[in-house]
Design an enzyme around this catalytic site. Structure first.
Site, PDB file in Angstrom:
ATOM      1  N   ALA A  29       0.700   0.453  -0.242  1.00 31.49           N
ATOM      2  CA  ALA A  29       1.474  -0.331  -1.189  1.00 31.49           C
ATOM      3  C   ALA A  29       0.569  -0.742  -2.357  1.00 31.49           C
ATOM      4  O   ALA A  29       1.408  -1.085  -3.407  1.00 31.49           O
ATOM      5  CB  ALA A  29       1.644  -1.610  -0.236  1.00 31.49           C
ATOM      6  N   ALA A  30      -0.404  -0.654  -2.649  1.00 29.77           N
ATOM      7  CA  ALA A  30      -0.968  -0.989  -3.969  1.00 29.77           C
ATOM      8  C   ALA A  30      -0.775  -0.096  -5.074  1.00 29.77           C
ATOM      9  O   ALA A  30      -0.357   1.032  -4.751  1.00 29.77           O
ATOM     10  CB  ALA A  30      -2.588  -1.012  -3.960  1.00 29.77           C
ATOM     11  N   PRO A  31      -0.342  -0.893  -6.234  1.00 33.12           N
ATOM     12  CA  PRO A  31      -0.599  -2.059  -6.660  1.00 33.12           C
ATOM     13  C   PRO A  31       0.344  -2.967  -6.440  1.00 33.12           C
ATOM     14  O   PRO A  31       0.366  -4.421  -6.360  1.00 33.12           O
ATOM     15  CB  PRO A  31      -0.953  -1.985  -8.125  1.00 33.12           C
ATOM     16  CG  PRO A  31      -0.001  -0.881  -8.619  1.00 33.12           C
ATOM     17  CD  PRO A  31      -0.116   0.448  -7.345  1.00 33.12           C
ATOM     18  N   GLY A  32       1.720  -2.720  -5.662  1.00 31.21           N
ATOM     19  CA  GLY A  32       2.447  -3.615  -5.446  1.00 31.21           C
ATOM     20  C   GLY A  32       3.831  -3.406  -5.778  1.00 31.21           C
ATOM     21  O   GLY A  32       4.840  -4.167  -5.556  1.00 31.21           O
ATOM     22  N   GLY A  33       4.167  -2.312  -6.549  1.00 30.63           N
ATOM     23  CA  GLY A  33       5.626  -2.240  -7.107  1.00 30.63           C
ATOM     24  C   GLY A  33       6.649  -2.091  -6.221  1.00 30.63           C
ATOM     25  O   GLY A  33       7.671  -2.588  -6.535  1.00 30.63           O
ATOM     26  N   ASP A  49       4.549   5.650   0.033  1.00 29.23           N
ATOM     27  CA  ASP A  49       4.692   6.178  -1.303  1.00 29.23           C
ATOM     28  C   ASP A  49       3.289   6.833  -1.129  1.00 29.23           C
ATOM     29  O   ASP A  49       2.163   6.353  -1.514  1.00 29.23           O
ATOM     30  CB  ASP A  49       4.781   5.099  -2.197  1.00 29.23           C
ATOM     31  CG  ASP A  49       4.509   5.617  -3.795  1.00 29.23           C
ATOM     32  OD1 ASP A  49       5.099   6.635  -4.116  1.00 29.23           O
ATOM     33  OD2 ASP A  49       3.917   5.032  -4.606  1.00 29.23           O
ATOM     34  N   CYS A  65       4.790  10.942  -6.552  1.00 32.33           N
ATOM     35  CA  CYS A  65       4.886  10.954  -8.332  1.00 32.33           C
ATOM     36  C   CYS A  65       4.581  12.560  -8.624  1.00 32.33           C
ATOM     37  O   CYS A  65       3.814  12.496  -9.687  1.00 32.33           O
ATOM     38  CB  CYS A  65       4.064  10.056  -9.039  1.00 32.33           C
ATOM     39  SG  CYS A  65       2.511   9.785  -8.755  1.00 32.33           S
TER      40      CYS A  65
END
Length: 423
Positions: free
Chosen positions: A101-105, A169, A222
Site C-alpha cells: 500500500a505505501a505510500p498510500g495513494g 499494486d 506502473c
C-alpha cells in the site's frame, strides 16, 4: 516497445519530449470535487479516469505545503495510477485490502470510496514505508482503516477468504516512470524485469487467498513489459481456475494522462467466505478521557473509544477483525490520543480525521491570515481570551492541526515533522 506498439511507437517516443503531467485526487472524505473546484487556487482539468481525479494545468511549486494539502483535501497522485481504484469497484460497506500500500495513494482512493463505512486494511512490508502509509491515511482523515506492516503471506494467513476487494499494486521494473525518474532508467535491466515478474506472480498468488467468493482481485503495475503484466495474469489464471478475467487496461503516456499504468480485475467464483470474530478490546473506562472529549466536542466523534494495552486510545466505528492480532498494527480507526499520569493528551489524528464530530470551538483562519503561516511553522498564535483547552486550527474551515488555548494564546501542538519551514 516498438514491437509492442507498432505504428503507435513514434507517438509514444514523442511523448517523452513533453513534460510529465502531475495530478491530484480530491479527497471526498472531506470535500466534494465540485466544492474543491470552486475553492481551488490551482488550474485543473479532468483526467477522465476518476471523477475525483484531476490534472494540474500548471506547475505549482511547494504544493505539498499548501494548507489545503496539509488539511488532507487532496492527494498528489500520478494520474494514470488512479486507474486501479477506478477498476476496483469499491462501494461503501465493503472490506478492502491494499496489500502493497505505501505510500498510500490507492489506499486513500479506496478509503474515499468506502465513505467511512466498511473496513480498509492497508499493508506495507517495509517498516519506514509503513509509517509513511500511516501518515498519509492520517492526513486524509480515514476513520475506518488499519495500517499493518507484514509479509503478504502473514496477511493471507490471518485473513483467508475475507475481503470483497484485494488490491495488489505490485513492485515492478518501473518503465512507466522513465520520463520523470532517471533512477528508474538506471535500475532497469532485462534481468530486473524477469525478477520482478517472478515476485509479482508470488505476491498475486498469495493475495488470491484473501479474496472471498464473488470478490475481486485487482492487479496493477506502473510498467509496460508484457512479462510483468499480461504474462503474470495469464500464469495466475492458468493456476487458479476459480478466478476469471473481468477487466484489463493499459495506459500509455501518449494515449492517457500521466506516465502509464497496467490494471487487471479478476473475479473469484463461488461463495466461500470465512467470517472473522471481533478482536477483543476494552472500551475506554477513563473518566478523564470522556471529560476531555466532552470539553472539546458539542457532538463526539462517531464510534466507541477503546483503550489499547500501551495507553493509547482509538475510536472505532465497528469491531476490528481478529486477524489483526496476528499482525504488527501501526494504527487502527481514529487514534485519538493517550493517557499519561491520569490526563488525556489528544493526538494530531483526532483533529484531522473525518469522524463526524462537531467541535465546541475552532480557530478558523483564512489563507491570508498571517497567524495561519505562523501556526504551520510551529509558533503559538493569538486566540480569544476566554478560550480554554484543546481546539483545532483550520484553514478556510478545514482542520490543519490543533493547539491548547491559555490566556489568549493557542500553544502549538502541530507535530514537529509536519511543520512548514518559512523561507
Amino acid at each position: 516497445m516498438q514491437a509492442q506498439l507498432g505504428e503507435e511507437y513514434p507517438q509514444f517516443i514523442a511523448s517523452y519530449a513533453m513534460p510529465p503531467k502531475r495530478g491530484l485526487r480530491v479527497n471526498t472524505l472531506k470535500i466534494s470535487p465540485e466544492e474543491f473546484l470552486r475553492i481551488s487556487p490551482f488550474s485543473l482539468a479532468e483526467t477522465g479516469i476518476l471523477p475525483e481525479g484531476f490534472l494540474l494545468n500548471e506547475d505549482v511549486p511547494g504544493i505539498g505545503n499548501h494548507p489545503y494539502h496539509l488539511a488532507g483535501l487532496f492527494y498528489l497522485q500520478e494520474p494514470s495510477a488512479m486507474a486501479a481504484v477506478a477498476a476496483a469497484g469499491v462501494q461503501p460497506g465493503m472490506r478492502v485490502l491494499d496489500l502493497c500500500a505505501a505510500p498510500g495513494g490507492k489506499s486513500g482512493g479506496a478509503a474515499a470510496r468506502l465513505a467511512g463505512e466498511g473496513f480498509l486494511l492497508a499493508n506495507e512490508i517495509v517498516p519506514n514505508r509503513a509509517r509513511t502509509l500511516a501518515a498519509t491515511l492520517e492526513r486524509l482523515g480515514v476513520p475506518n482503516a488499519a495500517v499493518t506492516c507484514a509479509k503478504p503471506e502473514a496477511v493471507a494467513e490471518a485473513f483467508p477468504a475475507w475481503f470483497d476487494v484485494t488490491l495488489v499494486d505490485a513492485p515492478c521494473s518501473g518503465e512507466g516512470m522513465f520520463r520523470k525518474d532517471a533512477g528508474a532508467v538506471e535500475a532497469w535491466s532485462p534481468a530486473h524485469v524477469t525478477a520482478c515478474a517472478a515476485r509479482q506472480s508470488a505476491i498475486l498468488a498469495t493475495a488470491a487467498k484473501t479474496v472471498r467468493g464473488g470478490g475481486a482481485l485487482v492487479y496493477s503495475t506502473c510498467t509496460f513489459s508484457e512479462e510483468e503484466n499480461e504474462d503474470v495474469v495469464e500464469r495466475f489464471l492458468a493456476a487458479h481456475s476459480e478466478f476469471a478475467l473481468e477487466h484489463m487496461q493499459r495506459l500509455y503516456p501518449h494515449t492517457s494522462p500521466g506516465e502509464g499504468h497496467f490494471v487487471a480485475r479478476l473475479r473469484r467464483a463461488g461463495d466461500e467466505f470465512r467470517p472473522q470474530e471481533p478482536l477483543p478490546l476494552k472500551p475506554c473506562p477513563d473518566i478523564a478521557y470522556h471529560t476531555a472529549i466532552a470539553d472539546m466536542f458539542f457532538l463526539p466523534p462517531h464510534g466507541c473509544a477503546y483503550a489499547l494495552p500501551d495507553g493509547r486510545i482509538t475510536i472505532l466505528r465497528a469491531p476490528l477483525p481478529r486477524g489483526l492480532g496476528a499482525l504488527w498494527t501501526l494504527s487502527a480507526g481514529v487514534p485519538s490520543g493517550e493517557m499519561k499520569k491520569g490526563r488525556f493528551l489528544p493526538a494530531h489524528s483526532l483533529f484531522l480525521a473525518a469522524h463526524g464530530g462537531v467541535y465546541r470551538q475552532t480557530l478558523d483562519l483564512p489563507l491570508s491570515d498571517a497567524r495561519l503561516a505562523r501556526f504551520l511553522a510551529g509558533e503559538a498564535v493569538e486566540c480569544p481570551e476566554s478560550w480554554r483547552g484543546y481546539c483545532p486550527v483550520a484553514a478556510d474551515g478545514f482542520n490543519v492541526g490543533f493547539g491548547k488555548a491559555v490566556d489568549g494564546m493557542l500553544k502549538n501542538h502541530l507535530p514537529k515533522g509536519l511543520r512548514v519551514v518559512q523561507n
